[in-house]
Design an enzyme around this catalytic site. Structure first.
Site, short mmCIF file in Angstrom:
data_model
loop_
_atom_site.label_atom_id
_atom_site.label_comp_id
_atom_site.label_asym_id
_atom_site.label_seq_id
_atom_site.Cartn_x
_atom_site.Cartn_y
_atom_site.Cartn_z
N ILE B 15 42.54 59.99 34.98
CA ILE B 15 43.97 59.68 35.07
C ILE B 15 44.40 59.63 36.54
O ILE B 15 45.02 58.65 36.99
CB ILE B 15 44.81 60.71 34.29
N THR B 43 37.16 67.33 32.86
CA THR B 43 37.07 66.81 31.50
C THR B 43 36.53 65.38 31.45
O THR B 43 35.83 65.01 30.51
CB THR B 43 38.45 66.86 30.84
N ILE B 50 35.17 56.20 24.83
CA ILE B 50 35.62 55.20 23.86
C ILE B 50 36.95 54.62 24.31
O ILE B 50 37.87 55.36 24.67
CB ILE B 50 35.80 55.84 22.47
N HIS B 52 39.88 53.01 22.69
CA HIS B 52 40.33 52.94 21.30
C HIS B 52 41.21 51.73 21.02
O HIS B 52 41.99 51.32 21.87
CB HIS B 52 41.14 54.20 20.96
N ILE B 337 47.05 64.90 28.62
CA ILE B 337 46.44 63.60 28.33
C ILE B 337 45.20 63.81 27.44
O ILE B 337 44.07 63.80 27.90
CB ILE B 337 46.06 62.84 29.62
N CYS B 404 12.24 58.11 33.78
CA CYS B 404 12.73 57.93 32.41
C CYS B 404 13.75 56.81 32.32
O CYS B 404 13.81 56.09 31.35
CB CYS B 404 13.35 59.23 31.89
#
Lengths: 137, 480, 424
Positions: B15, B43, B50, B52, B337, B404
């Site tokens: 944000i 966070t 996603i 949305h 948020i 990897c």
């Protein structure tokens, strides 16, 4: 007054639990072993337990910061940490050859030296671009 | 260091970075203060990634009103900033007959808001489209506008362009005090004292504590933990779309998420926690996730987990975004948020811009706004011929670091050029360490490169800043 | 000779650890002209370079050597035998072409990316270590949690300690060796925790790495939680029952700043899988014929990538043989397809190779499922060998002479290990 010392035999994967009964320094009996190796091992561990020792020492001027070393003969088990401290006080400059003697008469034993177990050549100083020093001279 | 800014943004999550990016279009001075060693380390890095469609919320909340526009802004942002974004679509699946009317209501709710392309699928259609899902599922609501991104890649792209356009970024800068000062506010961090006409509180989990520095509380944050479980690459392609159950009032539920890179992730859990630094995964969490997901798809089992992590959602007691001016002049909250926060990041940025304008900040667009941030090189995805050409130009492309994920040394340097200062910073920029061996091969190599580039001894390299040291030097006997 | 990559080889060996070096020697021995070993580290030698303890070579050299010594002897042999040893080179892909030759894509430090052609390829990529994720220990994600092998690299090559107060999960040899290593370097090892009711490391290591230093071995115990905000602060351990399930009511915390994971090795077959090589799910390595050839023609495999070994001497022997076959293949020699399938029976977890042919000597490498004393290894009704003990941690090697298989007329040969019952 008899005492019992316990050992685990390291001769083979069975790992027989061994009991050695002694009076002072005199061995009275050994049992628990399923073969002769166990008896020999218990005897040795009681009378004069010894160990191999390998570790690393600081090295300057090589690709890696540590040179692996070993002692050329087994040393008393209860002096292993002391020996490690002595060896860790060494520091070496590249180039070093495998087998090169770095210290003689470790712990005062003329039969025991500290030798390099790897050859390490002099390297260019590390840069993020290719460091193409050859692996062996 | 003392500086004066028009706007100070507290918090470098997605944000804060989205707002920084939006404001960097204008002729104003902006600073962003981030408490961790790098942006996105709160966070945002644990977000599911996603974008949305927005049909699961109504227009009665701010989050519900901002989501459709936010979703739509991702196409142009992805083109502008070159971060990965793909509209893979989403299905809300019906497990029981009673789910179907809920899905119908969601469809109508979405259509009323302008969510494009919503379709109900019957069981046959669902089985055809997603053959690996449980045959017991009876139908689904399909939303084609759902997309996936790497949330940290997005955050980095935002801040990088913002910095290029003049935003001053301060990391390792937790805010210690905020005091009204003249016609603005004075913000103090361990190393700096900064003045700003406006201060935007984008501090996520800590946003109520940041507001508290000014001596008032207009909301409080309830951290809500979500655990996620990453699955082995061999399950790539098992499902093509995001798979959601029918949502409840509290949560969207436990999902099957084909991440942007294609690897599957399952989760998140939902659990309120008291400790704001509790990022632990739990046996119960795993149990909850896998027992639920098996009902959606029997091919997914805990055996395929390669790593797990948890994040804390910053849920406000209003259960909605808390965005707007406060009783302290110049101090604005952009807090609470929670989902669909990531999707709304672009629309929140515009919304906040407009609030600032209303609050009297003059916003004149820059004529020289730059949008030439290049996408990070993904060597592993280049054609073999292209790889050979690159390696000829830059020999560091011929040095494999993360075997990897196929990341070369040149890309490690690129990550550092773009702000990575820690192992996690590199990881989140180019996936180094995210594969099957979980850093077994690449860790020591990345540490050597970071040490050289940052000019620090290798034992000062950290996993993610702070006290997260990795090694300590062998000391000689004299030093002991 | 050293460091140069040519365009064409008879045999390319993928990985320059003990398996790769011996395979290259075997290939030269069979008459292959141009053989190269390609290794991704700055020096060849593989994992041996960080295994600075002794215990290598007792069978092969009749001497007890340290890992680096064993490796160097083989590098010297390789050079003496005109084998190219190219280090700082990572093989990113291998493919089979329509004319039956292989192309090998190499990312070569300082030389860019090149494609090398080869008549045959030997896969010797070794293993990677199992990670926290695959055993799913819940908790925080602090720094200070790493595999024992990575810690070994830090300590022995880079002169860096993984921490000061160390707990170790897993009592296999790597964990035991590192316990001793860390004490020698001044760390405190707070305990070794082992899920099973026995250590599967050598007794010698339990005695000389743990007992000698007063390090507690906690059997039937596992780690159920990892705690620490940024750096590890403590772990939670709990005893497990006979189904290996933790009893959380008996859990306790152990303060430490480092957790080493020594919880297993996995053959590194990413490259093999990408090629479509058939794998054996038990070994996690390729299925191989008696010429050590995988399901892809001209692609051979040996060493830890084929199945996890415990003695490097066996790796060498297996690899010398494999190299010989790979070398023969490169010179156009084709052996008839095997017509005997090995079936694993009682107490045999796996056996390589997976198939045999009559008319040749074969060496079988196998592991048992459970420890057994006074048992009999039977191969069909052709062989009955008494063994005083078998343990899963010790690989069993058995040579079958050619004449034995000549007596066999079936297509499936079953191997069993049975208890000898009342016999001693």
């Amino acid at each position: 007054m008899s005492h019992v010392e316990n050992f685990t035999c390291i001769g083979c994967p069975i790992g027989c639990p061994l009991q050695l009964t002694h009076e002072g320094n005199e061995i009275i009996e050994i049992h628990g072993n399923e073969c002769n190796r166990g008896a020999k091992y218990a005897r040795q561990e009681f009378i004069d337990p010894r160990r191999a020792l390998s570790t690393t020492v600081a090295i300057e001027g090589a690709r890696w910061k540590r040179l692996p070393v070993k002692v050329t003969g087994p040393i008393p088990k209860d002096r292993v940490m002391e020996a490690a401290r002595i060896i860790h006080g060494l520091s070496v400059k590249a180039p070093v050859s495998r087998g090169q003697i770095l210290l003689t008469a470790l712990l005062g034993d003329p039969d025991v030296q500290v030798v390099a177990t790897r050859t390490m050549v002099l390297s260019g100083s590390p840069s993020s671009l290719v460091d193409n020093a050859p692996s062996l001279p | 260091m003392v500086g004066r800014y028009d706007v100070i943004i507290i918090g470098g999550g997605v944000i804060g970075c989205a707002i920084a990016h939006e404001l960097s279009r204008f002729n104003i001075d902006v600073a962003l203060l981030e408490k961790h060693a790098e942006v996105g380390f709160g966070t945002s890095k644990t977000n599911s990634g996603i974008v949305h469609p927005g049909h699961d919320t109504g227009l009665d909340t701010l989050k519900g009103r901002l989501v459709v526009h936010g979703n739509a802004l991702f196409d142009s942002l992805a083109t502008e900033l070159h971060f990965g974004f793909r509209r893979i679509g989403e299905i809300n699946v019906a497990i029981a007959e009673s789910d179907l009317p809920i899905l119908e209501r969601m469809k109508k709710q979405g259509e009323d808001k302008g969510v494009p392309g919503l379709e109900m699928w019957d069981q046959d259609r669902l089985r055809r489209e997603e053959p690996n899902l449980s045959p017991a599922l009876i139908g689904a609501l399909y939303a084609p506008s759902a997309g996936v991104i790497n949330p940290y890649e997005f955050t980095f792209a935002l801040i990088e362009n913002a910095v290029r356009n003049g935003v001053a970024l301060f990391v390792d800068s937790p805010v210690q005090s905020i005091v009204p000062d003249g016609d603005g506010l004075c913000v103090t961090t361990p190393r700096d004292v900064i003045n700003g006409r406006f201060v935007l509180n984008c501090a996520g989990i800590a946003s109520d504590q940041i507001e508290g520095l000014l001596g008032f509380h207009s909301f409080s944050i309830q951290p809500r933990k979500g655990e996620e479980y990453m699955l082995d690459k061999r399950l790539k392609g098992l499902v093509r779309r995001l798979v959601f159950p029918v949502p409840t009032p509290i949560t969207k539920g436990t999902l099957i998420i084909p991440t942007f890179d294609g690897t599957l992730m399952v989760g998140p859990t939902v659990r309120n926690v008291e400790d704001r630094e509790d990022f632990s995964t739990t046996a119960q969490g795993a149990e909850d996730v896998f027992s639920f997901v098996r009902r959606l798809c029997t091919a997914i089992s805990p055996r395929d987990v390669i790593t797990e992590f948890a994040g804390l959602r910053a849920v406000s007691d209003t259960n909605d975004f808390v965005i707007g001016p406060t009783r302290v002049k110049g101090f604005l909250n952009v807090a609470g948020i929670q989902s669909p926060g990531l999707t709304c990041a672009p629309s929140i940025a515009e919304y906040v811009r407009d609030i600032l304008r209303t609050e009297g900040l003059s916003l004149v667009e820059k004529s020289n706004f730059k949008v030439d941030v290049k996408a990070p090189t993904r060597f592993a995805l280049l054609h073999p011929d292209e790889q050979e050409i690159r390696a000829r130009e830059n020999p560091l492309f011929a040095r494999m670091i993360c075997r990897c994920e196929g990341v070369t040394e040149a890309e490690i340097h690129e990550a550092i050029d773009h702000g990575a200062r820690t192992l996690d910073g590199i990881k989140f920029r180019n996936r180094t360490g995210m594969g099957r061996c979980q850093g077994g091969f690449c860790t020591s190599r990345c540490m050597e490169i970071l040490a050289r580039r940052l000019g620090i001894p290798i034992h000062e390299v950290t996993k993610r800043g702070g006290e997260s040291w990795i090694v300590t030097p062998i000391t000689t006997p004299e030093e002991e | 000779m050293l460091g140069r990559l040519e365009n064409n080889y008879d045999v390319v060996v993928v990985g320059g650890g003990p398996a790769g070096l011996a395979a290259a020697l075997g290939a030269r021995d069979s008459g292959a002209g141009r053989v190269v070993v390609v290794d991704r580290e700055p020096d060849a030698g593989g994992i041996l370079l960080q295994c600075i303890h002794s215990g290598f070579g007792l069978h092969y050299f009749k001497e007890e050597l340290t890992g680096p010594e064993y490796a160097e002897r083989f590098i010297e042999k390789a050079i003496d035998h005109d084998i190219d040893v190219v280090s700082g080179a990572y093989i990113s892909g291998v493919g089979l072409d329509s004319d039956g030759t292989h192309h090998v894509r190499v990312m070569h430090d300082g030389h860019g990316i090149t494609t090398v052609r080869s008549q045959s390829v030997v896969l010797t990529m070794g293993c990677r270590e199992r990670t926290r994720g695959s055993v799913r220990i819940p908790g925080d994600r602090p720094s200070g949690v790493l595999t024992a092998g990575l810690a070994q690299r830090f300590v022995n090559l880079m002169g860096l300690l993984p921490g000061k107060r160390v707990a170790i999960l897993g009592s296999g040899d790597i964990g035991l060796i590192m316990a001793r290593r860390l004490v020698l370097e001044g760390c405190e090892v707070v305990g070794v925790f082992e899920l099973m009711p026995f250590s599967n490391g050598l007794n010698r290591n339990v005695v000389q790495c743990l007992n000698d230093f007063g390090i507690q071995l906690h059997l039937s115990t596992t780690v159920v939680g990892i705690h620490g905000r940024e750096r590890l602060e403590r772990i939670t351990v709990a005893p497990v029952d006979q189904n290996l399930q933790p009893d959380m009511s008996m859990s306790r915390d152990v303060a430490c700043d480092t957790l080493l994971l020594s919880i297993g090795l996995i053959p590194e077959n990413e490259l093999s899988q990408a090629l479509g090589v058939e794998l054996d799910v038990v070994t996690s390595g390729p299925r191989v014929s008696s010429t050590m050839e995988t399901s892809l023609p001209g692609m051979f495999a040996c060493g830890n990538v084929l199945h996890v070994h415990d003695l490097v001497d066996y790796v060498t022997e297996e690899a010398l043989l494999t190299g010989r076959f790979a070398g023969e293949y490169a010179q156009g020699i084709r052996r008839p397809k095997d017509n005997i399938r090995i079936v694993t029976g009682n107490n045999v977890r796996y056996c390589v190779p997976h198939t045999l042919s009559p008319g040749r000597e074969h060496t079988l490498y196998m592991r048992c499922r459970e420890p057994m004393k006074n048992c009999v290894l039977t191969i069909g009704d052709l062989v009955q060998k008494s063994l005083s003990f078998v343990v899963p941690a010790e690989m069993i090697m058995f040579r079958i002479k050619p004449d034995i298989l000549d007596r066999f007329h079936g297509d499936a040969l079953r191997i069993d290990i049975h208890s000898a019952g009342g016999e001693t």
